[in-house]
Design a protein around this motif. Structure first.
Motif, PDB file in Angstrom:
ATOM      1  N   GLY A  55      35.178 -21.615 -30.627  1.00  0.00           N
ATOM      2  CA  GLY A  55      36.382 -22.192 -30.249  1.00  0.00           C
ATOM      3  C   GLY A  55      36.913 -22.109 -28.872  1.00  0.00           C
TER       4      GLY A  55
ATOM      5  N   SER B 260      46.266 -26.064 -25.590  1.00  0.00           N
ATOM      6  CA  SER B 260      46.241 -25.163 -26.735  1.00  0.00           C
ATOM      7  C   SER B 260      44.535 -25.013 -27.071  1.00  0.00           C
TER       8      SER B 260
ATOM      9  N   ARG C  55      42.187 -23.500 -30.732  1.00  0.00           N
ATOM     10  CA  ARG C  55      42.062 -23.052 -32.009  1.00  0.00           C
ATOM     11  C   ARG C  55      40.716 -22.100 -31.932  1.00  0.00           C
TER      12      ARG C  55
ATOM     13  N   SER D  13      38.136 -19.949 -34.142  1.00  0.00           N
ATOM     14  CA  SER D  13      37.597 -19.735 -35.594  1.00  0.00           C
ATOM     15  C   SER D  13      36.532 -18.432 -35.624  1.00  0.00           C
TER      16      SER D  13
ATOM     17  N   THR E 285      49.508 -18.311 -33.545  1.00  0.00           N
ATOM     18  CA  THR E 285      49.519 -18.264 -34.891  1.00  0.00           C
ATOM     19  C   THR E 285      48.235 -17.850 -35.786  1.00  0.00           C
TER      20      THR E 285
ATOM     21  N   TYR F 281      41.735 -17.869 -38.590  1.00  0.00           N
ATOM     22  CA  TYR F 281      41.781 -18.689 -37.377  1.00  0.00           C
ATOM     23  C   TYR F 281      43.039 -18.029 -36.306  1.00  0.00           C
ATOM     24  N   LEU F 282      42.750 -18.401 -35.124  1.00  0.00           N
ATOM     25  CA  LEU F 282      44.057 -18.208 -34.214  1.00  0.00           C
ATOM     26  C   LEU F 282      44.342 -19.555 -33.562  1.00  0.00           C
ATOM     27  N   GLN F 283      45.425 -19.919 -33.696  1.00  0.00           N
ATOM     28  CA  GLN F 283      46.080 -21.167 -33.104  1.00  0.00           C
ATOM     29  C   GLN F 283      46.672 -20.614 -31.919  1.00  0.00           C
ATOM     30  N   SER F 284      46.457 -21.143 -30.604  1.00  0.00           N
ATOM     31  CA  SER F 284      47.091 -20.603 -29.227  1.00  0.00           C
ATOM     32  C   SER F 284      47.566 -21.712 -28.603  1.00  0.00           C
ATOM     33  N   ASN F 285      48.886 -21.693 -28.426  1.00  0.00           N
ATOM     34  CA  ASN F 285      49.619 -22.863 -27.864  1.00  0.00           C
ATOM     35  C   ASN F 285      50.336 -22.433 -26.469  1.00  0.00           C
TER      36      ASN F 285
END
Length: 123
Positions: free
Chosen positions: A8, A17, A19, A21, A68, A79-83
């Motif tokens: 990812g 953004s 994400r 994985s 998140t 997972y890491l959601q990066s915004n």
């Protein structure tokens, strides 16, 4: 044998953004904490966020609000959601997990790392 494989990463513009994985595989009895760390050039590896098997989360103070972390225990994945990414978020991001393998001690989970995935934030 246990493996953590990240995916990812890539190049993203400031404000964008991504994400990330990470999937664990191998002779895994249980996974305790899972987390994401990052290491920028010339800097020490630092915690981004971690999560327990029960779903509790912990974030580095500077990461709160834009990152998140969440996991799927059935898939052995995190997972890491990066915004709202910034150029200073450029780093290699590593997945980490505390894992008990089949035949291992439940009281002594081992620390495993992925190979890392590059995230570059640049226009």
């Amino acid at each position: 044998q246990v493996q953590l494989v990240e995916s990812g990463g890539g190049l993203v513009q400031p404000g964008g953004s991504l994400r990330l994985s990470c999937a664990a595989s191998g002779s895994i009895f249980s996974i305790n904490a899972m987390g994401w760390y990052r290491q920028a050039p010339g800097k020490q590896r630092e915690l981004v966020a971690s999560t327990t098997s029960a779903g509790g989360t912990n974030y580095a103070d500077s990461m709160k609000g834009r990152f998140t972390i969440f996991r799927d225990n059935a898939k052995k994945a995190v997972y890491l959601q990066s915004n709202s990414l910034k150029p200073e978020d450029t780093a290699v991001y590593y997945c980490n997990a505390l894992i008990v393998v089949y035949g291992g001690s439940r009281n002594s989970p081992r620390d495993y790392w992925g190979q890392g995935t590059q995230v570059t934030v640049s226009s």
